[in-house]
Structures are given as structure tokens and as C-alpha cells.
Design a protein around this motif. Structure first.
Motif, short mmCIF file in Angstrom:
data_model
loop_
_atom_site.label_atom_id
_atom_site.label_comp_id
_atom_site.label_asym_id
_atom_site.label_seq_id
_atom_site.Cartn_x
_atom_site.Cartn_y
_atom_site.Cartn_z
N THR A 132 42.99 33.23 -21.40
CA THR A 132 42.01 32.15 -21.48
C THR A 132 40.73 32.54 -20.76
OG1 THR A 132 43.79 30.53 -21.50
CG2 THR A 132 41.60 29.72 -20.96
N ASP A 133 39.59 32.29 -21.41
CA ASP A 133 38.30 32.58 -20.78
C ASP A 133 38.04 31.54 -19.70
OD1 ASP A 133 37.74 34.75 -22.37
OD2 ASP A 133 36.64 33.61 -23.86
N ARG A 134 37.65 32.03 -18.52
CA ARG A 134 37.41 31.12 -17.40
C ARG A 134 36.39 31.74 -16.44
NH1 ARG A 134 42.50 30.31 -15.68
NH2 ARG A 134 42.70 28.51 -17.05
N PHE A 135 35.55 30.91 -15.86
CA PHE A 135 34.68 31.35 -14.77
C PHE A 135 34.46 30.17 -13.83
CE2 PHE A 135 31.63 29.73 -17.90
CZ PHE A 135 30.72 29.02 -17.12
N VAL A 191 31.92 23.78 -5.84
CA VAL A 191 32.41 24.75 -6.80
C VAL A 191 33.10 24.03 -7.96
CG1 VAL A 191 33.86 26.79 -7.16
CG2 VAL A 191 32.82 26.40 -4.92
N VAL A 192 32.83 24.50 -9.18
CA VAL A 192 33.49 23.96 -10.36
C VAL A 192 34.05 25.12 -11.18
CG1 VAL A 192 32.21 21.79 -10.56
CG2 VAL A 192 31.26 23.87 -11.55
N ALA A 193 35.10 24.83 -11.95
CA ALA A 193 35.75 25.83 -12.80
C ALA A 193 35.51 25.47 -14.26
CB ALA A 193 37.25 25.88 -12.51
N PHE A 194 35.15 26.44 -15.07
CA PHE A 194 34.94 26.26 -16.50
C PHE A 194 36.01 27.03 -17.26
CE2 PHE A 194 30.82 25.32 -14.72
CZ PHE A 194 30.35 24.27 -15.51
N THR A 195 36.69 26.35 -18.18
CA THR A 195 37.73 26.96 -19.01
C THR A 195 37.38 26.73 -20.47
OG1 THR A 195 39.39 26.45 -17.31
CG2 THR A 195 40.20 27.04 -19.50
N ARG A 196 37.36 27.81 -21.26
CA ARG A 196 37.00 27.68 -22.66
C ARG A 196 38.17 27.11 -23.45
NH1 ARG A 196 33.05 31.64 -25.61
NH2 ARG A 196 34.32 33.28 -24.70
N LEU A 197 37.91 26.06 -24.20
CA LEU A 197 38.94 25.40 -25.01
C LEU A 197 39.00 25.97 -26.42
CD1 LEU A 197 38.30 21.72 -23.89
CD2 LEU A 197 39.94 23.35 -22.95
N SER A 198 37.84 26.37 -26.93
CA SER A 198 37.79 26.97 -28.27
C SER A 198 36.54 27.83 -28.36
CB SER A 198 37.77 25.88 -29.35
OG SER A 198 36.61 25.08 -29.23
N TRP A 234 33.95 23.94 -23.63
CA TRP A 234 34.44 24.28 -22.31
C TRP A 234 34.83 23.02 -21.56
CZ3 TRP A 234 34.34 29.37 -20.14
CH2 TRP A 234 33.75 30.34 -20.96
N ARG A 235 35.87 23.12 -20.75
CA ARG A 235 36.26 22.05 -19.85
C ARG A 235 35.79 22.42 -18.45
NH1 ARG A 235 41.85 22.43 -19.46
NH2 ARG A 235 41.69 23.30 -17.36
N CYS A 236 35.32 21.43 -17.71
CA CYS A 236 34.87 21.67 -16.33
C CYS A 236 35.75 20.88 -15.37
CB CYS A 236 33.41 21.25 -16.17
SG CYS A 236 32.81 21.42 -14.47
N ASP A 237 36.26 21.56 -14.35
CA ASP A 237 37.08 20.93 -13.32
C ASP A 237 36.45 21.17 -11.96
OD1 ASP A 237 39.40 20.10 -15.00
OD2 ASP A 237 39.55 22.27 -15.32
N GLN A 238 36.33 20.12 -11.16
CA GLN A 238 35.79 20.26 -9.81
C GLN A 238 36.90 20.68 -8.85
OE1 GLN A 238 33.82 16.28 -10.28
NE2 GLN A 238 32.20 17.27 -9.11
N LEU A 239 36.56 21.54 -7.91
CA LEU A 239 37.52 22.02 -6.93
C LEU A 239 37.36 21.26 -5.63
CD1 LEU A 239 37.32 25.89 -7.45
CD2 LEU A 239 38.64 24.20 -8.71
N GLU A 240 38.44 21.13 -4.91
CA GLU A 240 38.42 20.42 -3.62
C GLU A 240 38.05 21.39 -2.50
OE1 GLU A 240 38.70 17.19 -3.31
OE2 GLU A 240 39.02 16.98 -5.47
N VAL A 279 25.57 32.99 -20.33
CA VAL A 279 27.02 32.77 -20.36
C VAL A 279 27.65 33.49 -21.54
CG1 VAL A 279 28.83 31.02 -20.64
CG2 VAL A 279 26.91 30.58 -19.13
N ALA A 280 27.01 33.40 -22.72
CA ALA A 280 27.54 34.08 -23.90
C ALA A 280 27.61 35.59 -23.70
CB ALA A 280 26.67 33.75 -25.12
N GLU A 281 26.64 36.14 -22.99
CA GLU A 281 26.61 37.59 -22.75
C GLU A 281 27.74 38.05 -21.83
OE1 GLU A 281 22.73 38.58 -21.34
OE2 GLU A 281 21.75 37.97 -23.20
N LEU A 282 28.29 37.15 -21.03
CA LEU A 282 29.39 37.53 -20.15
C LEU A 282 30.56 38.10 -20.95
CD1 LEU A 282 29.52 34.55 -17.61
CD2 LEU A 282 28.63 36.84 -17.20
#
Length: 200
Positions: free
Chosen positions: A2-5, A171-178, A187-193, A127-130
């Protein structure tokens, strides 16, 4: 895989403390509190065991120093990318955030600054170039370090979360859904504690 940053906003600057605008054409340093915020956030990020093999920071001092502190804490390489430079704000630099907020909402371009459209395209292209670069930097689960405007584009345009703004060293985490061909995908974004205890 899964793509994530991850993305982190830089630590506090004097302009942040004063509540005024600071664009990519204004290069100021972190305050002592900002340096401490970045150190604590980096340690918490490391302690929580997030998968990260690379830190990529914008070129301005506030993002470069924050990025260096994260890279040091994580023991990973640090790269610099100009597409992570904050939006150029021209004559809006130094003005109170509350004064300029309606101008941003209306999509106005600051005199001598960068338009919202050009800025957003720069960030999303970066982001696409990553994933498409020969080094496939996305596979290394990078942590991107930028300013509030970069975070806003990622949250609003990439993850469809309008109205969300990040605090210093949040800090937030991005996970590609499709990932449709030729597009950035959803992309889904989740905040970190990580914020608790980060302020000096």
C-alpha cells in the motif's frame, strides 16, 4: 504494498507566534520553542514505530531544520525538494491571518505572490512524482516536511478534507485507497497522536 507517506508541519516560527502570514518567499527560522516542538514530535514519531525510511523537507529554514531533526531521530536520509516550498504570498506576508482568511477563501491571488491553482498543481505534481521517479521514493514511506499551506493542499485536494488545518509539528498519515491510470488516486488521511507534550 500500500502506498503511504506522512506529512508534518514545521515547528513554531516568530510569525506563527504573532499570528501573521509567512509565505514561501519569506524565509525565517524556528523559535526555540519550535525547535523543541520538532525534537519532541520526532521522538514520539520514532517511539511509536512508524514505518519511515526517508525524510523529504522543503528548502526554507523552518522546514529544513524540522526535517533534519526528524531525520536524525529516525536515523534516515534527508532530502530537499523545492515543490515543498510554501506558497509565495507577496504583499500578504506579515499581515494578520484573520485579516487575510477571507481573501484565501475567495481564491484571491496575493499581489506579487502565487495563485492557488499554480500552488496546488505544484504540490500535487510533487506527490505524483514520488511514485513515478526512478528512485520510487514513495516505496520508502517518506515523511514530508512543509508549511501549513502544503498541508492544506494535501488535506483538501488529495484527501478531500476541506477546512482542516495543521498545528505546528502535527503529523498526519496519507494512505492511497485507489490509483487510476494517470491520476493521483484517492487518499485517506489519518491524524497521529503526537501533539501531547510537544509544546515547550
Amino acid at each position: 504494498m500500500t502506498d503511504r507517506f506522512h506529512f508534518v508541519r514545521h515547528g513554531q516560527t516568530e510569525d506563527n507566534r504573532r499570528g501573521v502570514r509567512c509565505g514561501g518567499d519569506r524565509d525565517i527560522a524556528l523559535t526555540e520553542q519550535g525547535i523543541e516542538q520538532a525534537r519532541r514530535a520526532a521522538e514520539r514519531f520514532r517511539a511509536q514505530g512508524h514505518d519511515c525510511g526517508l525524510v523529504i523537507a522543503g528548502p526554507l529554514r523552518r522546514t529544513a531544520v524540522t526535517g533534519a531533526l526528524f531525520a536524525e531521530a529516525l536515523g534516515v536520509p534527508l532530502l530537499s525538494r523545492d515543490w515543498l516550498r510554501e506558497r509565495r504570498l507577496g504583499e500578504w506576508n506579515g499581515l494578520p491571518i484573520d485579516l487575510t482568511r477571507p481573501w484565501f477563501a475567495a481564491g484571491e491571488t496575493p499581489p506579487g505572490g502565487e495563485s492557488e491553482g499554480v500552488f496546488a498543481a505544484r504540490v500535487l505534481d510533487g506527490v505524483a512524482e514520488l511514485a513515478t521517479s526512478s528512485a520510487d521514493l514513495l516505496a520508502r514511506r517518506p515523511l514530508l516536511v512543509g508549511s501549513k499551506g502544503i498541508g492544506r493542499i494535501l488535506l483538501h485536494r488529495l484527501a478531500s478534507r476541506p477546512g482542516v488545518e495543521l498545528e505546528n509539528c502535527e503529523v498526519v498519515a496519507f494512505t492511497r485507497l485507489s490509483a487510476p491510470p494517470g491520476g493521483p488516486g484517492r487518499w485517506r488521511c489519518d491524524q497521529l497522536e503526537l501533539l501531547a507534550g510537544c509544546a515547550a
